[in-house]
Scaffold this active site. Structure first.
Site, PDB file in Angstrom:
ATOM      1  N   CYS A 243      27.303  46.977  53.295  1.00 60.92           N
ATOM      2  CA  CYS A 243      28.002  45.915  52.573  1.00 60.92           C
ATOM      3  C   CYS A 243      28.492  46.489  51.247  1.00 60.92           C
ATOM      4  O   CYS A 243      28.288  47.680  50.968  1.00 60.92           O
ATOM      5  CB  CYS A 243      27.091  44.711  52.356  1.00 60.92           C
ATOM      6  SG  CYS A 243      25.889  44.968  51.056  1.00 60.92           S
TER       7      CYS A 243
ATOM      8  N   LYS B  49      16.993  30.998  47.633  1.00 62.86           N
ATOM      9  CA  LYS B  49      17.699  31.470  48.829  1.00 62.86           C
ATOM     10  C   LYS B  49      16.901  32.565  49.530  1.00 62.86           C
ATOM     11  O   LYS B  49      16.678  32.534  50.739  1.00 62.86           O
ATOM     12  CB  LYS B  49      19.087  32.012  48.474  1.00 62.86           C
ATOM     13  CG  LYS B  49      19.728  32.839  49.589  1.00 62.86           C
ATOM     14  CD  LYS B  49      21.020  33.471  49.167  1.00 62.86           C
ATOM     15  CE  LYS B  49      20.941  34.730  48.402  1.00 62.86           C
ATOM     16  NZ  LYS B  49      20.751  35.970  49.182  1.00 62.86           N
ATOM     17  N   ASN B  50      16.432  33.534  48.766  1.00 68.31           N
ATOM     18  CA  ASN B  50      15.789  34.696  49.371  1.00 68.31           C
ATOM     19  C   ASN B  50      14.377  34.426  49.883  1.00 68.31           C
ATOM     20  O   ASN B  50      13.833  35.222  50.629  1.00 68.31           O
ATOM     21  CB  ASN B  50      15.808  35.883  48.399  1.00 68.31           C
ATOM     22  CG  ASN B  50      17.208  36.437  48.264  1.00 68.31           C
ATOM     23  OD1 ASN B  50      18.106  36.077  49.023  1.00 68.31           O
ATOM     24  ND2 ASN B  50      17.413  37.305  47.291  1.00 68.31           N
TER      25      ASN B  50
ATOM     26  N   ARG C  38      22.804  50.026  53.344  1.00 73.63           N
ATOM     27  CA  ARG C  38      21.779  49.084  53.844  1.00 73.63           C
ATOM     28  C   ARG C  38      21.226  49.464  55.225  1.00 73.63           C
ATOM     29  O   ARG C  38      21.347  48.689  56.182  1.00 73.63           O
ATOM     30  CB  ARG C  38      22.303  47.644  53.903  1.00 73.63           C
ATOM     31  CG  ARG C  38      23.111  47.120  52.753  1.00 73.63           C
ATOM     32  CD  ARG C  38      22.378  46.783  51.501  1.00 73.63           C
ATOM     33  NE  ARG C  38      21.420  45.710  51.568  1.00 73.63           N
ATOM     34  CZ  ARG C  38      21.626  44.422  51.221  1.00 73.63           C
ATOM     35  NH1 ARG C  38      22.824  44.051  50.852  1.00 73.63           N
ATOM     36  NH2 ARG C  38      20.674  43.540  51.254  1.00 73.63           N
TER      37      ARG C  38
ATOM     38  N   ARG D   7      27.581  31.909  48.317  1.00 75.34           N
ATOM     39  CA  ARG D   7      26.545  32.373  49.243  1.00 75.34           C
ATOM     40  C   ARG D   7      25.148  32.152  48.682  1.00 75.34           C
ATOM     41  O   ARG D   7      24.183  32.021  49.413  1.00 75.34           O
ATOM     42  CB  ARG D   7      26.721  33.863  49.525  1.00 75.34           C
ATOM     43  CG  ARG D   7      27.998  34.199  50.285  1.00 75.34           C
ATOM     44  CD  ARG D   7      27.943  35.605  50.778  1.00 75.34           C
ATOM     45  NE  ARG D   7      26.700  35.838  51.510  1.00 75.34           N
ATOM     46  CZ  ARG D   7      26.367  37.017  52.004  1.00 75.34           C
ATOM     47  NH1 ARG D   7      27.170  38.048  51.780  1.00 75.34           N
ATOM     48  NH2 ARG D   7      25.239  37.185  52.663  1.00 75.34           N
TER      49      ARG D   7
ATOM     50  N   ASP E 252      18.799  42.259  41.478  1.00 78.27           N
ATOM     51  CA  ASP E 252      19.654  41.074  41.586  1.00 78.27           C
ATOM     52  C   ASP E 252      19.958  40.437  40.234  1.00 78.27           C
ATOM     53  O   ASP E 252      20.705  39.453  40.173  1.00 78.27           O
ATOM     54  CB  ASP E 252      19.015  40.037  42.513  1.00 78.27           C
ATOM     55  CG  ASP E 252      18.935  40.529  43.951  1.00 78.27           C
ATOM     56  OD1 ASP E 252      18.205  39.916  44.745  1.00 78.27           O
ATOM     57  OD2 ASP E 252      19.576  41.546  44.267  1.00 78.27           O
TER      58      ASP E 252
ATOM     59  N   ARG F 198      23.527  39.461  56.304  1.00 80.03           N
ATOM     60  CA  ARG F 198      22.632  40.524  56.747  1.00 80.03           C
ATOM     61  C   ARG F 198      21.238  40.012  57.050  1.00 80.03           C
ATOM     62  O   ARG F 198      20.531  40.504  57.913  1.00 80.03           O
ATOM     63  CB  ARG F 198      22.490  41.568  55.653  1.00 80.03           C
ATOM     64  CG  ARG F 198      23.749  42.220  55.168  1.00 80.03           C
ATOM     65  CD  ARG F 198      23.360  43.102  54.043  1.00 80.03           C
ATOM     66  NE  ARG F 198      22.125  43.756  54.402  1.00 80.03           N
ATOM     67  CZ  ARG F 198      22.036  44.713  55.325  1.00 80.03           C
ATOM     68  NH1 ARG F 198      23.110  45.084  55.946  1.00 80.03           N
ATOM     69  NH2 ARG F 198      20.899  45.265  55.648  1.00 80.03           N
TER      70      ARG F 198
HETATM   71  C1  EPZ Z   1      16.492  41.773  49.684  1.00 80.69           C
HETATM   72  O1  EPZ Z   1      17.413  42.532  50.483  1.00 80.69           O
HETATM   73  C2  EPZ Z   1      17.344  40.682  49.026  1.00 80.69           C
HETATM   74  N1  EPZ Z   1      17.967  39.879  50.049  1.00 80.69           N
HETATM   75  C3  EPZ Z   1      18.409  41.319  48.154  1.00 80.69           C
HETATM   76  O2  EPZ Z   1      19.108  40.288  47.472  1.00 80.69           O
HETATM   77  C4  EPZ Z   1      17.742  42.199  47.111  1.00 80.69           C
HETATM   78  O3  EPZ Z   1      18.732  42.866  46.372  1.00 80.69           O
HETATM   79  C5  EPZ Z   1      16.838  43.242  47.800  1.00 80.69           C
HETATM   80  O4  EPZ Z   1      15.886  42.584  48.656  1.00 80.69           O
HETATM   81  C6  EPZ Z   1      16.063  44.086  46.811  1.00 80.69           C
HETATM   82  O5  EPZ Z   1      15.314  43.288  45.954  1.00 80.69           O
HETATM   83  C7  EPZ Z   1      17.246  38.889  50.637  1.00 80.69           C
HETATM   84  O6  EPZ Z   1      16.085  38.660  50.357  1.00 80.69           O
HETATM   85  C8  EPZ Z   1      17.952  38.079  51.674  1.00 80.69           C
HETATM   86  P1  EPZ Z   1      15.462  45.973  50.825  1.00 80.69           P
HETATM   87  P2  EPZ Z   1      16.861  43.593  51.559  1.00 80.69           P
HETATM   88  O7  EPZ Z   1      15.207  46.111  52.283  1.00 80.69           O
HETATM   89  O8  EPZ Z   1      15.647  43.069  52.188  1.00 80.69           O
HETATM   90  C9  EPZ Z   1      16.622  50.564  51.521  1.00 80.69           C
HETATM   91  C10 EPZ Z   1      20.931  39.013  46.752  1.00 80.69           C
HETATM   92  O9  EPZ Z   1      21.748  39.296  45.858  1.00 80.69           O
HETATM   93  N2  EPZ Z   1      16.203  50.362  52.927  1.00 80.69           N
HETATM   94  O10 EPZ Z   1      14.305  45.770  49.930  1.00 80.69           O
HETATM   95  O11 EPZ Z   1      17.988  43.970  52.427  1.00 80.69           O
HETATM   96  C11 EPZ Z   1      17.936  49.830  51.214  1.00 80.69           C
HETATM   97  O12 EPZ Z   1      19.052  50.538  51.597  1.00 80.69           O
HETATM   98  C12 EPZ Z   1      20.500  40.102  47.746  1.00 80.69           C
HETATM   99  O13 EPZ Z   1      20.424  37.895  46.897  1.00 80.69           O
HETATM  100  C13 EPZ Z   1      16.161  51.447  53.779  1.00 80.69           C
HETATM  101  O14 EPZ Z   1      16.472  52.568  53.380  1.00 80.69           O
HETATM  102  O15 EPZ Z   1      16.525  44.811  50.582  1.00 80.69           O
HETATM  103  C14 EPZ Z   1      17.867  49.633  49.732  1.00 80.69           C
HETATM  104  O16 EPZ Z   1      18.333  50.767  49.085  1.00 80.69           O
HETATM  105  C15 EPZ Z   1      21.317  41.332  47.662  1.00 80.69           C
HETATM  106  N3  EPZ Z   1      15.812  51.245  55.066  1.00 80.69           N
HETATM  107  C16 EPZ Z   1      16.371  49.463  49.497  1.00 80.69           C
HETATM  108  O17 EPZ Z   1      15.697  49.955  50.646  1.00 80.69           O
HETATM  109  C17 EPZ Z   1      15.462  50.002  55.553  1.00 80.69           C
HETATM  110  O18 EPZ Z   1      15.150  49.859  56.748  1.00 80.69           O
HETATM  111  C18 EPZ Z   1      15.957  48.013  49.259  1.00 80.69           C
HETATM  112  O19 EPZ Z   1      16.327  47.237  50.354  1.00 80.69           O
HETATM  113  C19 EPZ Z   1      15.498  48.909  54.676  1.00 80.69           C
HETATM  114  C20 EPZ Z   1      15.870  49.109  53.357  1.00 80.69           C
END
Ligand code: EPZ
Length: 418
Positions: A117, A22-23, A122, A397, A305, A93
């Site tokens: 969420c 998915k990701n 996020r 999802r 995850d 998202r």
């Molecule tokens: C991806 O989300 C995955 N989703 C998530 O999987 C996964 O948990 C996450 O990466 C971490 O591995 C998809 O790929 C669709 P991040 P993403 O940006 O890209 C902070 C699942 O269960 N951050 O790496 O949204 C954020 O708040 C989902 O399949 C900022 O501060 O994750 C978080 O604490 C859930 N500012 C951390 O970075 C930003 O602009 C990691 O977020 C962006 C992120």
């Protein structure tokens, strides 16, 4: 509304095949917005988030063809809109990944801000700061981000945190920028390597994907692609833990040891017997399930995850384990539900201390997010008597036909109307 009903206590056995990721699939679908040419993506999982992305692409004017999900064809020849509406973004998202490709391709994008969420606030600041570095003018109003640029310009971008989504958004945007972009402190997840591989077949010039420094030499335009998505490492990890928590023996086809290093090391520490073979991984519960501490971190660290699933396993471990969640500030929603099943877990800020118990008992429990929901399914497989997991739309999802796969391995699991 549906719920999943599990009669626990059965050992899983046999062979199961992992679905496509998915990701990895989500950014791949949005990459099709970068070109007028046809993009064929093979092996995508039939899950709600993929369906939502297809609806979003159609809303932007792309033609979408789907032959029973074996392959999905997207042709964004003429885009009629550059807006990703709140109605879709609020349900998923990852729709925010349309921002980079849209502004790079059309010079303009209006995307609803995703908002927080269940697992955390996020923010999107890293995405926006990076796009501004590429020369986009960014405005936020009325719950939307508006980005404009005649043509993006290559730049050196240092991410404050190796965000997966920000790396993907900026990587896609930079492929059509004028000049060279270097993304430093980039995320290294396999999903990013898969995205870069597809973009390169479309004519993009990228090096360093999978490392913390990615270099992109922009081109004027991209062609189409025919790309098979990687297997879902999070689903693979979930299935390995399902076998271990039931004391079973399962062969997981499509599970890649090179994508699951952190999990395999922790399962080994817990006494689970693993063998990587040509087409996957075989897992067999060892004797006593020992405990292991985990700390989630960006790839190749222990994936957030898989934190909830591993916690379900440790709830039955012989001893105490510490589970530290460093990525999301609110990703222990499953703890209270596991406690309803008799687990002994104390949370202090980002640390959960799990004292293993001899057995879990079935109970009605409620899913709160995607990975929390599957954690409760795993606990239900191991628990005595009946577990009922409600709000399974969370599960749908990201997991394709999970109950079918588990019942084929011998689980007593059904989906019923709630
Ligand atoms: C991806 O989300 C995955 N989703 C998530 O999987 C996964 O948990 C996450 O990466 C971490 O591995 C998809 O790929 C669709 P991040 P993403 O940006 O890209 C902070 C699942 O269960 N951050 O790496 O949204 C954020 O708040 C989902 O399949 C900022 O501060 O994750 C978080 O604490 C859930 N500012 C951390 O970075 C930003 O602009 C990691 O977020 C962006 C992120």
């Amino acid at each position: 509304m549906q719920k999943i009903v599990i009669q626990g206590g059965r050992r899983l056995g046999g062979t199961v095949t992992v679905s496509g990721s998915k990701n990895a699939g989500l950014p791949l679908l949005f990459a099709s917005l970068l070109t007028r040419e046809r993009c064929t993506i093979r092996g995508l999982p039939r899950v709600a988030d993929i369906t939502t992305s297809l609806r979003l692409l159609e809303g932007l004017g792309a033609l979408v063809g789907d032959d029973q999900f074996a392959s999905i064809v997207v042709e964004a020849r003429a885009l009629s809109s550059s807006e990703a509406p709140y109605d879709l973004v609020k349900t998923m998202r990852a729709s925010f990944l349309a921002l980079g490709p849209l502004v790079a391709r059309t010079g303009r994008a209006r995307v609803s801000t995703p908002g927080g969420c269940a697992i955390g606030s996020r923010p999107i600041d890293i995405h926006l700061a990076g796009l501004e570095r590429l020369g986009a003018r960014i405005r936020q109003s009325h719950g939307y981000v508006e980005a404009e640029a005649t043509r993006l310009r290559g730049a050196r971008i240092t991410l404050d945190f190796p965000s997966v989504g920000a790396t993907e958004n900026l990587l896609m945007a930079a492929t059509l920028a004028d000049g060279t972009t270097v993304i430093e402190n980039a995320a290294r997840e396999p999903e990013i390597e898969d995205l870069a591989a597809a973009l390169v077949t479309m004519g993009a010039r990228i090096s360093g994907a999978g490392t913390n420094e990615i270099r992109i030499d922009g081109v004027r335009e991209l062609g189409g692609c025919d790309h098979s998505v990687i297997a879902d490492r999070i689903e693979a990890g979930t299935l390995l833990i399902a076998a271990a928590i039931t004391g079973g023996e399962v062969h997981v086809i499509g599970a890649r040891a090179d994508h699951l290093g952190a999990l395999l090391a922790k399962l080994d520490e817990a006494g689970v017997v693993l063998a990587a073979v040509s087409d996957g991984i075989t897992v067999r519960a060892g004797g006593v399930l020992r405990t292991a501490d985990i700390r989630t971190s960006p790839y190749p660290g222990f994936p957030t995850d898989l934190q909830a699933q591993f916690m379900a396993l440790m709830a039955l471990g012989d001893g105490q384990s510490a589970i530290i969640e460093t990525i999301f500030e609110n990703r222990f929603m499953h703890v209270q539900e596991l406690a309803r099943m008799g687990a002994d877990i104390r949370v202090d800020g980002r640390t959960a201390t799990v004292r293993g118990v001899a057995a879990l008992s079935g109970a009605p429990v409620m899913a709160t997010d995607l990975r929390a929901s599957v954690c409760l399914v795993l606990a239900g497989l191991a628990a005595q008597n009946t577990t009922e997991v409600s709000r399974v739309y969370h599960l749908d999802r990201g997991y394709e036909r999970l109950e079918e796969k588990l019942s084929a391995l011998g689980a007593d699991i059904v989906r019923v109307r709630a």
